[in-house]
Design an enzyme around this catalytic site. Structure first.
Site, short mmCIF file in Angstrom:
data_model
loop_
_atom_site.label_atom_id
_atom_site.label_comp_id
_atom_site.label_asym_id
_atom_site.label_seq_id
_atom_site.Cartn_x
_atom_site.Cartn_y
_atom_site.Cartn_z
N PRO A 101 44.85 38.86 38.20
CA PRO A 101 46.02 37.70 38.39
C PRO A 101 45.72 36.78 39.41
CG PRO A 101 46.60 39.93 38.82
CD PRO A 101 45.22 40.26 38.40
N ASN A 102 46.10 35.53 39.10
CA ASN A 102 46.22 34.56 40.11
C ASN A 102 44.90 33.77 40.27
OD1 ASN A 102 49.14 34.04 40.18
ND2 ASN A 102 48.81 36.32 41.22
N ARG A 139 45.64 27.60 44.81
CA ARG A 139 46.36 28.69 45.32
C ARG A 139 45.75 28.96 46.80
NH1 ARG A 139 44.75 34.99 44.03
NH2 ARG A 139 46.51 35.93 45.24
N TYR A 149 41.31 31.09 50.10
CA TYR A 149 40.50 31.47 48.87
C TYR A 149 39.57 30.17 48.68
CZ TYR A 149 43.64 35.13 47.91
OH TYR A 149 44.42 36.56 48.03
N ASN A 209 36.83 41.63 40.45
CA ASN A 209 37.66 41.40 41.21
C ASN A 209 39.20 41.63 40.73
OD1 ASN A 209 39.65 40.42 43.18
ND2 ASN A 209 38.54 38.38 43.70
N ALA A 265 45.41 41.38 42.91
CA ALA A 265 46.45 42.39 43.53
C ALA A 265 46.55 43.61 42.64
CB ALA A 265 47.87 41.55 43.06
N HIS A 303 45.49 46.94 44.62
CA HIS A 303 46.51 47.58 45.31
C HIS A 303 47.13 48.74 44.88
CE1 HIS A 303 44.44 45.02 47.86
NE2 HIS A 303 45.20 43.82 47.37
N ASP A 328 41.76 54.13 36.36
CA ASP A 328 41.42 55.04 35.22
C ASP A 328 40.46 54.37 34.62
OD1 ASP A 328 43.05 56.90 36.53
OD2 ASP A 328 44.39 56.83 34.92
N HIS A 358 35.86 41.06 46.60
CA HIS A 358 37.07 40.38 46.79
C HIS A 358 36.65 38.86 47.91
CE1 HIS A 358 39.80 43.38 45.92
NE2 HIS A 358 38.87 44.37 46.36
N LEU A 359 37.25 37.92 47.39
CA LEU A 359 36.85 36.48 48.09
C LEU A 359 37.21 37.01 49.68
CD1 LEU A 359 38.53 34.53 45.34
CD2 LEU A 359 35.99 34.15 45.88
N SER A 360 38.34 37.24 49.62
CA SER A 360 38.87 37.44 51.36
C SER A 360 38.32 38.86 51.64
CB SER A 360 40.30 37.26 51.20
OG SER A 360 41.13 38.28 50.57
N ARG A 406 44.28 41.43 56.51
CA ARG A 406 45.42 40.63 55.88
C ARG A 406 46.58 41.61 55.96
NH1 ARG A 406 44.07 37.88 50.43
NH2 ARG A 406 45.97 36.78 50.96
N ARG A 464 47.51 45.30 51.58
CA ARG A 464 46.23 44.86 51.11
C ARG A 464 45.08 45.97 51.43
NH1 ARG A 464 47.04 39.76 48.50
NH2 ARG A 464 48.65 38.79 49.43
C1 DQA Z 1 41.65 39.15 46.38
C2 DQA Z 1 42.58 40.04 47.41
C3 DQA Z 1 43.83 40.56 47.07
O1 DQA Z 1 44.52 41.01 47.74
C4 DQA Z 1 44.78 39.59 46.21
O2 DQA Z 1 45.91 40.00 45.79
C5 DQA Z 1 43.85 38.62 45.45
C6 DQA Z 1 42.63 38.21 45.65
C7 DQA Z 1 40.56 38.52 46.81
O3 DQA Z 1 39.91 38.33 46.20
O4 DQA Z 1 40.71 38.23 48.16
O5 DQA Z 1 44.55 37.96 44.57
O6 DQA Z 1 41.34 40.16 45.42
#
Ligand code: DQA
Length: 150
Positions: free
Chosen positions: A13-14, A21, A26, A77, A80, A83, A90, A106-108, A113, A117
């Site tokens: 998501p996102n 964003r 990111y 990836n 969210a 977490h 599963d 993960h990008l970050s 953070r 996370r």
């Molecule tokens: C993320 C890190 C996650 O905590 C966050 O919810 C994301 C992006 C990352 O790529 O850094 O949506 O997965």
């Protein structure tokens, strides 16, 4: 291309909002830029990549089932879902227990953070995890998979 060289690159998501964003976290590049970058790295490394994104938990679980049935490796990836989604964990476990590779990316670097996370429900069933290198996290994951397959 042998079936075993297929890699699904799954994004949660996102991540379709990349570029808009929180660019300070990111980056300014878009999801379309990411798709283009992974396609290039895939052809350099001799792996066939198929990059997808969804905001829907059941969709990403379904794609993990598809990876198992199609014998495709996975770069994921989970965003969210990382977490808290036991359903995703599963499904990810089915990938690795069936002898396929699954790299969490993960990008970050989530460990730098907010505390929520810091825990990943996916890491414990992943082949490995790469975080903190922006789009390069995906390239490193593909390199790791290509090296294992060589
Ligand atoms: C993320 C890190 C996650 O905590 C966050 O919810 C994301 C992006 C990352 O790529 O850094 O949506 O997965």
């Amino acid at each position: 291309m042998p079936e075993a060289n297929r890699v699904l690159i799954l994004n949660g998501p996102n991540l379709g909002r990349l570029g808009v964003r929180e660019p300070e976290i990111y980056g300014a590049d878009t999801f379309a830029d990411l798709v283009e970058a992974v396609a290039g790295w895939g052809s350099e490394l001799g792996v066939e990549v198929d990059a997808r994104q969804t905001d829907d938990e059941s969709q990403i679980v379904g794609w993990l089932h598809e990876a198992v049935d199609a014998r495709a490796h996975v770069v994921i990836n989970p965003a969210a879902f990382t977490h808290y989604s036991y359903a995703l964990r599963d499904a990810a476990a089915q990938v690795t227990t069936s002898g396929l590779l699954l790299v969490e990316v993960h990008l970050s670097n989530p460990h730098t953070r907010e505390s929520f996370r810091h825990y990943s429900v996916v890491s414990g069933v992943a082949t490995g995890t790469i975080a903190g290198f922006g789009f390069q996290s995906y390239r490193l994951a593909l390199q790791g998979i290509a090296a294992r397959l060589a």
